[in-house]
Design a protein around this motif. Structure first.
Motif, PDB file in Angstrom:
ATOM      1  N   VAL A 102      87.628 -18.832 -32.079  1.00  0.00           N
ATOM      2  CA  VAL A 102      87.401 -17.397 -31.895  1.00  0.00           C
ATOM      3  C   VAL A 102      88.115 -16.890 -30.648  1.00  0.00           C
ATOM      4  O   VAL A 102      88.779 -15.840 -30.673  1.00  0.00           O
ATOM      5  CB  VAL A 102      85.886 -17.114 -31.826  1.00  0.00           C
ATOM      6  N   ILE A 103      88.004 -17.637 -29.564  1.00  0.00           N
ATOM      7  CA  ILE A 103      88.623 -17.215 -28.306  1.00  0.00           C
ATOM      8  C   ILE A 103      90.140 -17.203 -28.419  1.00  0.00           C
ATOM      9  O   ILE A 103      90.810 -16.247 -28.000  1.00  0.00           O
ATOM     10  CB  ILE A 103      88.171 -18.130 -27.159  1.00  0.00           C
ATOM     11  N   GLN A 112      76.903 -15.171 -35.271  1.00  0.00           N
ATOM     12  CA  GLN A 112      76.922 -16.615 -35.487  1.00  0.00           C
ATOM     13  C   GLN A 112      76.846 -17.432 -34.195  1.00  0.00           C
ATOM     14  O   GLN A 112      76.529 -18.611 -34.237  1.00  0.00           O
ATOM     15  CB  GLN A 112      78.199 -16.999 -36.250  1.00  0.00           C
ATOM     16  N   GLN A 113      77.186 -16.792 -33.074  1.00  0.00           N
ATOM     17  CA  GLN A 113      77.186 -17.498 -31.789  1.00  0.00           C
ATOM     18  C   GLN A 113      77.885 -18.857 -31.893  1.00  0.00           C
ATOM     19  O   GLN A 113      77.269 -19.911 -31.704  1.00  0.00           O
ATOM     20  CB  GLN A 113      75.750 -17.667 -31.277  1.00  0.00           C
ATOM     21  N   PRO A 114      79.184 -18.842 -32.211  1.00  0.00           N
ATOM     22  CA  PRO A 114      79.900 -20.108 -32.430  1.00  0.00           C
ATOM     23  C   PRO A 114      79.961 -20.956 -31.162  1.00  0.00           C
ATOM     24  O   PRO A 114      79.938 -20.436 -30.042  1.00  0.00           O
ATOM     25  CB  PRO A 114      81.307 -19.638 -32.834  1.00  0.00           C
ATOM     26  N   MET A 166      80.882 -13.421 -33.144  1.00  0.00           N
ATOM     27  CA  MET A 166      80.229 -13.882 -31.920  1.00  0.00           C
ATOM     28  C   MET A 166      78.800 -13.369 -31.828  1.00  0.00           C
ATOM     29  O   MET A 166      77.899 -14.082 -31.369  1.00  0.00           O
ATOM     30  CB  MET A 166      81.045 -13.458 -30.697  1.00  0.00           C
ATOM     31  N   ILE A 208      86.040 -10.709 -34.812  1.00  0.00           N
ATOM     32  CA  ILE A 208      85.683 -11.649 -33.751  1.00  0.00           C
ATOM     33  C   ILE A 208      84.373 -11.255 -33.090  1.00  0.00           C
ATOM     34  O   ILE A 208      83.475 -12.081 -32.897  1.00  0.00           O
ATOM     35  CB  ILE A 208      86.822 -11.742 -32.718  1.00  0.00           C
ATOM     36  N   PHE A 209      84.232  -9.986 -32.746  1.00  0.00           N
ATOM     37  CA  PHE A 209      83.017  -9.533 -32.068  1.00  0.00           C
ATOM     38  C   PHE A 209      81.791  -9.679 -32.975  1.00  0.00           C
ATOM     39  O   PHE A 209      80.701 -10.050 -32.522  1.00  0.00           O
ATOM     40  CB  PHE A 209      83.176  -8.088 -31.607  1.00  0.00           C
ATOM     41  N   LEU A 266      84.010 -21.960 -31.399  1.00  0.00           N
ATOM     42  CA  LEU A 266      84.133 -21.005 -30.299  1.00  0.00           C
ATOM     43  C   LEU A 266      85.566 -20.975 -29.786  1.00  0.00           C
ATOM     44  O   LEU A 266      86.105 -19.907 -29.485  1.00  0.00           O
ATOM     45  CB  LEU A 266      83.180 -21.382 -29.166  1.00  0.00           C
TER      46      LEU A 266
END
Length: 218
Positions: free
Chosen positions: A80-81, A70-72, A67, A63-64, A77
């Motif tokens: 991922v969260i 790729q900055q989803p 993020m 996940i880290f 996003l």
């Protein structure tokens, strides 16, 4: 690049489903250890919790990295969260199975479960397994309808939890304080295990719809 990115997102789902499998096995074996006063089985639940923790650590790392690289945004996003939230709940479910196993180990060679509450513990273990199995299916399929159904199973767990308290507080409870404390703790572990499974299902609903399920007022 985008195909690789979506494969990475899919791998989060795979890790979460694997965690549900691990914590389902843990609560099943912990329940058996508790009911049968099986020290070897209890020890295996405790020692194999490292598998749950390792899978969660892999999930966190993925996940880290996603993020950072790729900055989803938008739905990605949200995926991922919610994956991080679900992983946290599942890791805690593994811990609760360990707590059950530790009670079995503490009381060995005696049983921590008096005969009159054994049927209730059996049912609580069965519901715990059902909840995590359904949660795993919801994660894999993103099935909102099935996710919402977990509330009913959680209600059944809450009823069993209250039944344990009625047994302990009955005037004719013959087992004294120590077994009452054991039963209180065990009941709480199963009840919290169910709550975390419902949290996971709620995250599936949020992932798909963007909204949290409405809490049941009962």
């Amino acid at each position: 690049m985008r195909d690789a990115y979506h494969e990475e997102l899919d791998s989060l789902t795979d890790k979460l489903v694997e965690m549900t499998r691990l914590v389902r096995s843990a609560i099943s074996r912990a329940t058996t250890a508790l009911l049968d006063s099986d020290l070897q089985l209890a020890e295996s639940v405790i020692s194999r919790d490292t598998e749950v923790n390792a899978t969660f650590e892999q999930l966190e790392a993925s996940i880290f990295e996603l993020m950072a690289r790729q900055q989803p945004v938008a739905v990605d996003l949200r995926m991922v969260i919610t994956a991080l939230r679900m992983g946290t709940d599942l890791e805690r479910m593994g811990d609760l199975a360990v707590h059950v196993a530790k009670v079995a180990r503490l009381r060995h060679p005696d049983s921590a479960i008096p005969a009159e509450v054994r049927p209730t513990i059996v049912q609580m273990g069965q519901i715990a397994e059902t909840l995590v199995t359904k949660a795993g299916g919801c994660i894999a399929s993103h099935d909102v309808e099935s996710a919402l159904e977990l509330e009913a199973d959680d209600d059944a767990m809450d009823k069993l939890h209250r039944r344990l308290f009625r047994n302990i507080l009955a005037k004719d409870w013959p087992h004294g304080v120590e077994p009452a404390i054991d039963i209180t703790l065990i009941g709480r572990y199963y009840e919290r295990y169910a709550d975390h499974a419902v949290n996971v299902a709620g995250d599936v609903v949020y992932l798909v719809t963007g909204s949290r399920p409405t809490a049941n007022p009962s």
